[in-house]
Design an enzyme around this catalytic site. Structure first.
Site, PDB file in Angstrom:
ATOM      1  N   TYR A   1       0.857  -1.181   0.000  1.00 41.75           N
ATOM      2  CA  TYR A   1       0.000   0.000   0.000  1.00 41.75           C
ATOM      3  C   TYR A   1       0.898   1.237   0.000  1.00 41.75           C
ATOM      4  O   TYR A   1       1.459   1.612   1.023  1.00 41.75           O
ATOM      5  CB  TYR A   1      -0.898  -0.054   1.239  1.00 41.75           C
ATOM      6  CG  TYR A   1      -1.892   1.069   1.426  1.00 41.75           C
ATOM      7  CD1 TYR A   1      -2.003   2.132   0.539  1.00 41.75           C
ATOM      8  CD2 TYR A   1      -2.755   1.050   2.516  1.00 41.75           C
ATOM      9  CE1 TYR A   1      -2.928   3.144   0.734  1.00 41.75           C
ATOM     10  CE2 TYR A   1      -3.685   2.060   2.726  1.00 41.75           C
ATOM     11  CZ  TYR A   1      -3.758   3.109   1.840  1.00 41.75           C
ATOM     12  OH  TYR A   1      -4.663   4.120   2.044  1.00 41.75           O
TER      13      TYR A   1
ATOM     14  N   LYS B   1      -1.251  -1.229  -4.266  1.00 41.12           N
ATOM     15  CA  LYS B   1      -2.331  -0.239  -4.093  1.00 41.12           C
ATOM     16  C   LYS B   1      -1.630   1.109  -4.106  1.00 41.12           C
ATOM     17  O   LYS B   1      -0.882   1.436  -3.186  1.00 41.12           O
ATOM     18  CB  LYS B   1      -3.059  -0.477  -2.771  1.00 41.12           C
ATOM     19  CG  LYS B   1      -3.972   0.653  -2.366  1.00 41.12           C
ATOM     20  CD  LYS B   1      -4.820   0.231  -1.204  1.00 41.12           C
ATOM     21  CE  LYS B   1      -5.392   1.360  -0.375  1.00 41.12           C
ATOM     22  NZ  LYS B   1      -5.648   2.619  -1.030  1.00 41.12           N
TER      23      LYS B   1
HETATM   24  C1  LIG Z   1      -5.831   9.853   1.269  1.00 40.19           C
HETATM   25  C2  LIG Z   1      -7.050   9.024   1.061  1.00 40.19           C
HETATM   26  O1  LIG Z   1      -7.837   8.887   1.949  1.00 40.19           O
HETATM   27  N1  LIG Z   1      -7.199   8.467  -0.135  1.00 40.19           N
HETATM   28  C3  LIG Z   1      -8.307   7.596  -0.454  1.00 40.19           C
HETATM   29  C4  LIG Z   1      -9.020   8.059  -1.695  1.00 40.19           C
HETATM   30  O2  LIG Z   1     -10.073   7.189  -1.954  1.00 40.19           O
HETATM   31  C5  LIG Z   1      -9.555   9.480  -1.505  1.00 40.19           C
HETATM   32  O3  LIG Z   1     -10.449   9.526  -0.412  1.00 40.19           O
HETATM   33  C6  LIG Z   1     -10.297   9.933  -2.750  1.00 40.19           C
HETATM   34  O4  LIG Z   1      -9.436   9.862  -3.851  1.00 40.19           O
HETATM   35  C7  LIG Z   1     -10.826  11.354  -2.578  1.00 40.19           C
HETATM   36  O5  LIG Z   1      -9.779  12.288  -2.573  1.00 40.19           O
HETATM   37  C8  LIG Z   1      -7.811   6.184  -0.653  1.00 40.19           C
HETATM   38  O6  LIG Z   1      -6.667   6.135  -1.449  1.00 40.19           O
HETATM   39  C9  LIG Z   1      -7.503   5.605   0.705  1.00 40.19           C
HETATM   40  C10 LIG Z   1      -7.781   4.192   0.788  1.00 40.19           C
HETATM   41  O7  LIG Z   1      -7.932   3.513  -0.184  1.00 40.19           O
HETATM   42  C11 LIG Z   1      -7.905   3.609   2.119  1.00 40.19           C
HETATM   43  O8  LIG Z   1      -8.804   3.989   2.823  1.00 40.19           O
HETATM   44  O9  LIG Z   1      -7.077   2.805   2.479  1.00 40.19           O
END
Ligand SMILES: CC(=O)N[C@@H]([C@@H](O)[C@H](O)[C@H](O)CO)[C@@H](O)CC(=O)C(=O)O
EC number: 4.1.3.3
Length: 285
Positions: free
Chosen positions: A143, A173
């Site tokens: 990740y 990821k």
């Molecule tokens: C920094 C962060 O929280 N990034 C999110 C994104 O889904 C993000 O919320 C989305 O791109 C909106 O900016 C994901 O990469 C995180 C994720 O997959 C997780 O919860 O592990």
């Protein structure tokens, strides 16, 4: 060993950990949450205890219980349940990895330790290898989220020869906006069957062009259906329609980003004109 396992692809919802008003985990709604994802969003893969799930703010005991509840409630409904088991302590990470295997999870993912940080690729690989070895029958995902871990080792560099060190390595990821790094991960590993899961939901279309095989993100909890439509349009090579979907999703995320900490929804109020953003009225295709 359970390999080769079905490749993780398509959308993976990074689940929220439901809490009660007292800050306790609200296990009672996880069953309904699974049904909602599958039936309303068309999302059948989940990523538990990650960033969105606030895994690193939970105790080890809570992380175990949350993982167990999702696996139990997702049985025969979800395709894959991946558990994030990263921690600052190698021992804790190994304990969580072993636990994920015992409860029948479909994979584990690990972030780089972010306090005393690995400063070379080899140090990071050694940490990941030790965790992966605690669950030798489970697919392992790295990740990559440098903005939060502060560990800037490029994913492309890390992937070079990774399966020699971590035989269970199955994919990446990638939660970063560096599409050069992401593209090179794909390009340099075309012979492998790795899953390349993109984690910046507002830029997913660009990552699909680069070869992303799926996506893990927070917005797939509620924009899963819309994002699946984008994936379908992309699959059909209808780039103009796919772009319309991506712009729609961006408008939504942009709205939320601008609200920042002010985001509050009262019981009778919608936080934003979701219908306007997501309905066909706004999507001019
Ligand atoms: C920094 C962060 O929280 N990034 C999110 C994104 O889904 C993000 O919320 C989305 O791109 C909106 O900016 C994901 O990469 C995180 C994720 O997959 C997780 O919860 O592990």
């Amino acid at each position: 060993m359970a390999f080769p396992k079905k490749k993780l692809q398509g959308l993976v919802a990074a689940t929220i950990t439901p809490m009660t008003e007292n800050g306790e985990i609200n296990f009672s709604v996880i069953g309904q949450y699974v049904d909602y994802l599958v039936k309303e969003q068309g999302v059948k893969n989940i990523f538990v205890n990650g960033t969105t799930g606030e895994g690193l703010s939970l105790s080890i005991s809570e992380r175990r219980q949350v993982a167990e509840e999702w696996v139990t409630k997702g049985k025969d409904k979800l395709d894959q349940v991946v558990i994030h088991v990263g921690a600052l302590s190698l021992k804790e990470s190994q304990e969580l990895a072993q636990h994920a295997a015992e409860i029948g999870a479909d994979g584990i993912a690990v972030i780089a330790p972010f306090f005393l940080k690995p400063w070379t690729k080899d140090i990071l690989i050694n940490f990941l290898k030790e965790v992966a070895a605690a669950a030798p029958a489970l697919p392992f995902y790295y990740y990559h989220i440098p903005a939060l871990t502060g560990v800037k080792i490029r994913a492309e560099e890390l992937l070079d020869g990774i399966q020699d060190k971590i035989p269970t390595f199955q994919g990446l990821k990638f939660s970063d906006t560096d599409l050069l790094d992401f593209g090179q991960c794909v390009d340099q590993n075309r012979q492998q069957q790795f899953a390349f899961l993109f984690g910046v939901d507002e830029q997913l279309l660009s990552a699909l062009v680069m070869g992303a095989t799926g996506a893990v993100g927070s917005t797939y909890n509620y924009l899963g259906k819309k994002t699946n439509q984008m994936l379908e349009a992309f699959e059909r090579k209808d780039l103009s329609l796919a772009l319309n979907y991506q712009f729609c999703i961006q408008r939504f995320i942009n709205f939320v980003v601008k609200l920042g900490k002010k985001l509050k929804v009262s019981k009778n109020q919608r936080a934003l004109p979701l219908e306007d953003c997501l309905s066909h009225r706004t999507l001019n295709y």
